[in-house]
Design a protein around this motif. Structure first.
Motif, PDB file in Angstrom:
ATOM      1  N   PHE A 184     128.833  49.418 -29.670  1.00  0.00           N
ATOM      2  CA  PHE A 184     127.699  50.143 -30.248  1.00  0.00           C
ATOM      3  C   PHE A 184     127.621  51.552 -29.684  1.00  0.00           C
ATOM      4  CE2 PHE A 184     126.632  45.633 -29.820  1.00  0.00           C
ATOM      5  CZ  PHE A 184     126.463  45.306 -31.156  1.00  0.00           C
ATOM      6  N   ASP A 185     127.531  52.534 -30.581  1.00  0.00           N
ATOM      7  CA  ASP A 185     127.381  53.918 -30.143  1.00  0.00           C
ATOM      8  C   ASP A 185     125.914  54.212 -29.836  1.00  0.00           C
ATOM      9  OD1 ASP A 185     129.987  54.528 -30.210  1.00  0.00           O
ATOM     10  OD2 ASP A 185     129.958  55.535 -32.147  1.00  0.00           O
ATOM     11  N   ALA A 186     125.693  55.056 -28.805  1.00  0.00           N
ATOM     12  CA  ALA A 186     124.336  55.493 -28.492  1.00  0.00           C
ATOM     13  C   ALA A 186     123.804  56.303 -29.670  1.00  0.00           C
ATOM     14  CB  ALA A 186     124.339  56.338 -27.219  1.00  0.00           C
ATOM     15  N   PRO A 187     122.511  56.102 -30.036  1.00  0.00           N
ATOM     16  CA  PRO A 187     121.988  56.798 -31.212  1.00  0.00           C
ATOM     17  C   PRO A 187     121.799  58.294 -30.950  1.00  0.00           C
ATOM     18  CG  PRO A 187     120.248  55.572 -30.123  1.00  0.00           C
ATOM     19  CD  PRO A 187     121.515  55.231 -29.411  1.00  0.00           C
ATOM     20  N   LEU A 188     121.987  59.087 -31.987  1.00  0.00           N
ATOM     21  CA  LEU A 188     121.638  60.513 -31.936  1.00  0.00           C
ATOM     22  C   LEU A 188     121.107  60.880 -33.312  1.00  0.00           C
ATOM     23  CD1 LEU A 188     121.690  63.077 -30.143  1.00  0.00           C
ATOM     24  CD2 LEU A 188     123.841  63.671 -31.238  1.00  0.00           C
ATOM     25  N   ARG A 189     119.792  61.115 -33.394  1.00  0.00           N
ATOM     26  CA  ARG A 189     119.173  61.455 -34.676  1.00  0.00           C
ATOM     27  C   ARG A 189     119.295  62.956 -34.937  1.00  0.00           C
ATOM     28  NH1 ARG A 189     119.596  56.959 -34.950  1.00  0.00           N
ATOM     29  NH2 ARG A 189     118.101  55.267 -34.875  1.00  0.00           N
ATOM     30  N   GLU A 190     118.553  63.429 -35.956  1.00  0.00           N
ATOM     31  CA  GLU A 190     118.552  64.861 -36.261  1.00  0.00           C
ATOM     32  C   GLU A 190     117.965  65.614 -35.063  1.00  0.00           C
ATOM     33  OE1 GLU A 190     116.194  62.879 -38.438  1.00  0.00           O
ATOM     34  OE2 GLU A 190     118.166  61.974 -38.782  1.00  0.00           O
ATOM     35  N   ILE A 191     118.234  66.927 -35.008  1.00  0.00           N
ATOM     36  CA  ILE A 191     117.730  67.726 -33.905  1.00  0.00           C
ATOM     37  C   ILE A 191     116.198  67.736 -33.922  1.00  0.00           C
ATOM     38  CG2 ILE A 191     117.764  69.894 -35.210  1.00  0.00           C
ATOM     39  CD1 ILE A 191     118.841  71.190 -32.581  1.00  0.00           C
ATOM     40  N   ALA A 192     115.606  67.852 -32.718  1.00  0.00           N
ATOM     41  CA  ALA A 192     114.149  67.782 -32.591  1.00  0.00           C
ATOM     42  C   ALA A 192     113.472  68.802 -33.501  1.00  0.00           C
ATOM     43  CB  ALA A 192     113.750  68.047 -31.139  1.00  0.00           C
ATOM     44  N   ASN A 193     112.424  68.347 -34.183  1.00  0.00           N
ATOM     45  CA  ASN A 193     111.712  69.213 -35.118  1.00  0.00           C
ATOM     46  C   ASN A 193     110.223  68.959 -34.975  1.00  0.00           C
ATOM     47  OD1 ASN A 193     110.599  70.562 -37.213  1.00  0.00           O
ATOM     48  ND2 ASN A 193     111.976  69.723 -38.778  1.00  0.00           N
ATOM     49  N   PRO A 194     109.493  69.916 -34.361  1.00  0.00           N
ATOM     50  CA  PRO A 194     108.070  69.697 -34.101  1.00  0.00           C
ATOM     51  C   PRO A 194     107.229  69.591 -35.373  1.00  0.00           C
ATOM     52  CG  PRO A 194     108.932  71.527 -32.813  1.00  0.00           C
ATOM     53  CD  PRO A 194     109.984  71.173 -33.814  1.00  0.00           C
ATOM     54  N   THR A 195     107.763  69.962 -36.527  1.00  0.00           N
ATOM     55  CA  THR A 195     106.938  69.948 -37.736  1.00  0.00           C
ATOM     56  C   THR A 195     107.096  68.656 -38.535  1.00  0.00           C
ATOM     57  OG1 THR A 195     108.634  71.050 -39.018  1.00  0.00           O
ATOM     58  CG2 THR A 195     107.012  72.454 -37.957  1.00  0.00           C
TER      59      THR A 195
END
Lengths: 257, 168, 172
Positions: free
Chosen positions: C63-74
């Motif tokens: 299992f690969d460690a998750p990486l979502r989209e880049i942080a987005n405060p909005t």
């Protein structure tokens, strides 16, 4: 083999490992005492401690995972800059550009998850064994602190990839702090370094994650193990109710032996 | 000064010195780590013409992290940061209410608390209308009204955006 | 004595004597007997360490460690999920005032665990003699693991109930 035997007889080797020739148990105990690495262990343990069911070796597992996290974490530190402009792309490049980068990141992530489970299970096992009872009360307290530190380490590391998962989990997590009476808002601001999660938060969590919290954790683990060794001979079942309790001095002698 | 007094003085003195250094260290790090930034964004942000602020919907102003709407003809700026745990609260067009995705808090168009775990209504910023343009003062933060406040009475005008959003 | 000598492995048996074997009694070791840490305990610890490392290395392969989209405060993701070990707290946060669910409950748990050895003064170690302590602790564990499971796997958009086999929203 001849070479190994020759090396072991050189003056240099004998000055590093000041071990007697192991023949009797007494020699073995002596070599135990003279070794830095072995001194975290007692010389002897009760046979019950050898059984899997006694501890399920969860304490060892936690320690090994901490080691695995330290090593994989140091690898990751070579390729990661904790700034909102670079953090996310650094993780991406660790995963794509660096040999075994993805694998090392996976090892770090999974070690962290398994360590939380191992430490919690270790605590449960110690509870059911009753191993928090006198004279070991304070080692249990240190253990609880170690569990909290493990969670904090995991949580501070959670922010570092700077993805949506990280950003919002930390936003919500630190907002909880603001509900602490009186000092809540200040605590939140100190954690975040500003009114909301931003570049100051990232560097703060990074410093906590790679320096401050691991240092505290390692220090407390040392005390935890030292106390375990000192108390390792003291798991004496008390007599059934109604009978005379064992004299205090007997326990002390057993402990020193 | 007798012998015992001097001993006691020294014995207490070194402990006091340790306490003093520890205190100074704690105070220094506390002060050093406290952010110097003022609360909020600290700026007045020019937005849109007051005439363009709708009466029955909201307009998002991303740079202020706020929504503009009109309550009884008066422009208000609602912070889009949830008063519960800081999630961004989106406005649901179909129900005409704010519905937080994190823990299901619901607020009406005026930011009044309707349901969910939030402890108060939505927080607001002070607004000014200068030459017909709404300026949001992100330095002047107005804490949301306690639950039970009814600035306006607007029942949901349609279905919630996601089922289960009304859960307590 | 028989006339023919008894021979075993080309050795003649001269006689049989009553009593103990030369090496002494085979000792039955009790649980309280002590043994040397090296090798008895250390070998087991080494094996335990290798097993743990093996588990981690296999998990990391699978299992690969998750990486979502880049942080987005909005944009707040919906659902917004805490890491699994805080899922129980997040579940509580959806039901109670944050002062209760976010401060008082976790504070009480940590302080309660720390105070445990000073509250439970019963010196007995045998399970039958500590029913109350075991029951209380077990209830706490079951409730906490249950809340963690609910928050981790059974909550979807807007923190509404979902069945994990219909929609998966767990985050690690």
């Amino acid at each position: 083999m001849k070479l190994i035997r020759w090396i072991k007889e050189t003056a240099v080797y004998r000055s590093i490992f000041r071990l007697p020739d192991v023949e009797t148990e007494r020699d073995r105990a002596a070599s135990h005492w003279s070794s830095f690495l072995m001194h975290i262990y007692p010389v002897k343990v009760q046979r019950r401690e050898l059984r899997f069911g006694y501890s399920a070796f969860l304490g060892v597992a936690s320690l090994v995972l901490f080691g695995s996290l330290t090593i994989s974490g140091i690898y990751l530190m070579f390729f990661y800059v904790p700034s909102p402009g670079t953090a996310y792309s650094d993780i991406q490049s660790i995963q794509t550009n660096i040999a075994f980068g993805q694998y090392i990141r996976n090892v770090h992530r999974w070690s962290a998850h398994v360590m939380v489970i191992a430490v919690a299970a270790h605590m449960a096992r110690v509870f059911y064994r009753g191993a928090y009872k006198p004279p070991k009360e304070f080692n249990w307290v240190i253990g609880v602190v170690l569990l909290v530190l493990t969670l904090l380490l995991s949580f501070t590391g959670y922010l570092l990839p700077w993805d949506q998962l990280a950003f919002w989990a930390v936003t919500v997590g630190t907002s909880m702090a603001s509900y602490v009476p009186v000092v809540g808002d200040v605590t939140k601001e100190i954690l975040l370094g500003g009114p909301s999660v931003g570049s100051a938060t990232l560097i703060r969590f990074y410093v906590l994650h790679v320096a401050l919290l691991p240092a505290i954790l390692a220090f407390l683990i040392a005390i935890h193990l030292w106390r375990w060794r000192k108390d390792s001979m003291l798991t004496v079942d008390p007599p059934p109710p109604g009978e005379e309790p064992a004299a205090e001095t007997e326990l002390v002698i057993a402990g020193e032996g | 000064m007798s012998e015992m007094d001097r001993r006691r003085f020294l014995a207490r003195g070194w402990k006091a010195a340790v306490a003093l250094i520890a205190g100074a260290g704690a105070w220094t790090s506390w002060d050093a780590l406290r952010p110097r930034l003022p609360a909020g964004f600290g700026a007045k942000i020019k937005t849109i013409s007051a005439d363009d602020v709708p009466e029955d919907a909201v307009v998002e102003i991303p740079q202020a992290r706020a929504y503009l709407t009109k309550i009884d003809g008066r422009v208000v700026a609602l912070s889009e940061v949830c008063s519960h745990l800081s999630c961004r609260v989106p406005f649901c067009e179909s129900s005409g209410q704010f519905e937080c995705p994190c823990h299901g808090s619901v607020f009406n168009r005026a930011g009044d608390f309707i349901s969910g775990p939030a402890p108060r209504g939505m927080d607001m910023y002070a607004t000014e209308i200068i030459d017909g343009i709404v300026e949001v003062n992100t330095d002047e933060f107005i804490t949301g009204a306690p639950p039970g406040t009814e600035t306006i009475i607007e029942p949901p005008r349609g279905p919630a955006c996601t089922e289960g959003s009304g859960h307590a | 004595m028989a006339d023919e000598p008894v021979v075993i492995d080309n050795h003649r048996v001269l006689g049989v004597v009553p009593g103990k074997p030369v090496a002494g009694d085979r000792k039955v070791l009790g649980e309280e007997e002590t043994v040397m840490v090296w090798p008895h305990l250390l070998v087991r610890h080494a094996v335990a360490a290798l097993v743990v490392l093996l588990i981690v290395m296999v998990l990391a392969l699978l299992f690969d460690a998750p990486l979502r989209e880049i942080a987005n405060p909005t944009i707040t993701p919906n659902p917004e999920k805490a890491p699994w070990y805080f899922a129980a707290l997040q579940e509580l946060l959806a039901h109670f005032h944050p002062l209760v669910a976010g401060v008082l409950v976790p504070g009480a748990i940590v302080l309660g665990l720390m105070a445990l050895p000073y509250l439970d003064r019963n010196p007995q170690l045998v399970p039958q003699a500590r029913r109350v302590a075991r029951t209380v602790f077990t209830i706490f564990l079951v409730v906490w693991i249950g809340l963690t499971l609910v928050g981790f796997a059974f909550r979807g958009p807007n923190w509404s109930w979902v069945w994990p086999w219909d929609e998966w929203h767990g985050e690690l």
